[in-house]
Design an enzyme around this catalytic site. Structure first.
Site, PDB file in Angstrom:
ATOM      1  N   CYS A 108      68.489  67.263  63.797  1.00 15.94           N
ATOM      2  CA  CYS A 108      68.532  65.886  64.265  1.00 15.94           C
ATOM      3  C   CYS A 108      69.839  65.679  65.006  1.00 15.94           C
ATOM      4  O   CYS A 108      70.910  65.641  64.382  1.00 15.94           O
ATOM      5  CB  CYS A 108      68.427  64.914  63.087  1.00 15.94           C
ATOM      6  N   CYS A 163      61.895  61.572  63.072  1.00 16.86           N
ATOM      7  CA  CYS A 163      63.277  61.472  63.535  1.00 16.86           C
ATOM      8  C   CYS A 163      64.037  60.425  62.731  1.00 16.86           C
ATOM      9  O   CYS A 163      64.372  59.350  63.228  1.00 16.86           O
ATOM     10  CB  CYS A 163      63.345  61.165  65.023  1.00 16.86           C
TER      11      CYS A 163
END
Length: 414
Positions: A347, A167
């Site tokens: 994301c 991430c």
């Protein structure tokens, strides 16, 4: 789910009971209930990690991110409650940390990524006190919110290591939430926010960089690229960064802090890195389309520990898992592997409380929005998706093996 203290042979052994491993196990057993599937996982708790940023921002309950491991694994899977020590793919077996050996016909390697808390000198000792926090651990994410609530001005520093990391947007998400929190509490004028990244760009996909830079500029956050955190002096409250000068020489700079949010360096697990399955960089060496190992055809890998050249996110796993499952089942049936992963990942870049910029892209950084909305605009809708819709989808759909279509069909924006 069956608990196992013995080490018999299994048709499919899955290393890792996180997002990737659990999703694959559930999908395999949903499609072939008669399969003998074992999951090797040492942890007692399964976390919904995408919410850790929201926990650190004070807008999500930590307890809602965790469930008992035995409740998330498929009931008919065998849970081997142990860690892996070594892989012996030439013998179709692995050895557990307790010395037991497990035989397999097919192996899926999905143990996730290793957080290297010891890479930065002084980090482990400083973490969790005196303003040093991190959203990357369930033990420390709540302390981030405590630090934000207690912050009354001064230097707030947010770090990001060089890639790889899972991430990759998370290090800047908490910077944006912190800046928004300070603005809402009239503390922005007394605050100096700085983002230090060991990477050479603000984001891996160039198309998003100018839009994210505008967010940084709006909040007055200083961006310092090519600065890698190497040490923390907790007594002096100083962070030290390594950077290269114009001549390519490495120099170190110090930055005093009142609040320091650290994203740890990350690497592949040692038992993967040191195994015959790894490539030169330490990741499980797989074909980027089929997720099949390049040298051992009965081995597959997906998720953070794989060599798949895409951003390491749960959204990527959501698209990788159906490909892995379809190709593994095809191999069990003696058929050709026809499913292909296109590199899709996403994301949700939280830019404020109530606003998200959703970055979706495939291999080579090709931007591929799923909905006919501009991916470069901050959206209230995507905040609702991230905070309220994705968690139940994760627990009740993804981890249950209820797969999306394999093919990602983006809708073009105007």
């Amino acid at each position: 789910m069956n608990a196992s203290s013995q080490s018999p042979s299994h048709q499919v052994v899955i290393v890792g009971g996180g997002t990737a491993g659990t999703t694959v196990a559930a999908s395999l057993l949903r499609q072939r209930p008669e399969l003998d599937v074992a999951v090797v996982e040492p942890s007692e708790v399964h976390y919904y990690q995408p919410a850790f940023t929201l926990v650190g921002g004070g807008t999500y309950d930590m307890d809602s991110t965790r469930r008992a491991q035995k409740e998330t694994l498929p009931e008919t899977a065998t849970w081997i409650h142990a860690g892996v020590a070594t892989f012996e793919p030439d013998s179709n077996q692995l050895t557990l940390e307790d010395g037991r050996q497990v035989q397999y016909e097919h192996l899926v390697v999905a143990p996730g990524i290793k957080l290297d808390w010891d890479r930065v000198e002084g980090l482990r000792e400083a973490l969790g006190s005196n303003g040093v926090c991190s959203n990357y651990s369930p033990e420390t994410a709540p302390y981030t919110w405590e630090c934000l609530r207690q912050f009354r001005g001064g230097n707030a520093i947010f770090t990001q290591p060089p890639p790889p990391l899972k991430c990759a947007g998370a290090p800047q998400k908490i910077a944006y939430l912190a800046a928004d929190h300070l603005r809402r509490n009239d503390l922005a004028p007394e605050s100096n926010l700085q983002f230090y990244s060991g990477a050479g760009a603000l984001f891996s996909v160039p198309d998003f960089v100018p839009h994210l830079q505008k967010v940084m500029d709006r909040y007055g956050i200083g961006v310092n690229l090519g600065h890698d955190l190497v040490a923390i002096d907790a007594e002096r409250k100083v962070a030290r960064f390594a950077t290269k000068d114009a001549n390519g020489e490495t120099t170190e700079v110090e930055q005093p802090y009142d609040l320091l949010h650290v994203t740890p360096h990350q690497t592949s697990p040692d038992f993967v890195k040191q195994s015959p399955l790894a490539n030169a960089d330490g990741w499980v060496d797989v074909d980027k389309g089929t997720t099949q190992h390049t040298r051992y055809p009965n081995v597959f890998s997906l998720g953070d520990a794989s060599s798949l050249p895409t951003s390491k996110t749960a959204a990527a796993v959501r698209k990788q898992a159906p490909v892995t499952v379809r190709n593994l089942l095809a191999r069990l049936d003696g058929q050709a592997l026809d499913a292909q992963y296109d590199g899709y990942t996403s994301c949700p870049l939280v830019t404020a409380y109530g606003k998200v910029m959703l970055a979706e892209f495939m291999y080579d950084g090709v931007v591929t929005p799923t909905l006919p909305l501009s991916p470069f605009k901050e959206s209230r809708f995507y905040w609702v998706v991230k905070k309220h819709l994705l968690p139940p989808f994760y627990w009740n759909q993804m981890l249950k093996g209820k797969e999306p279509d394999i093919a990602h069909k983006p809708l073009k924006t105007g």
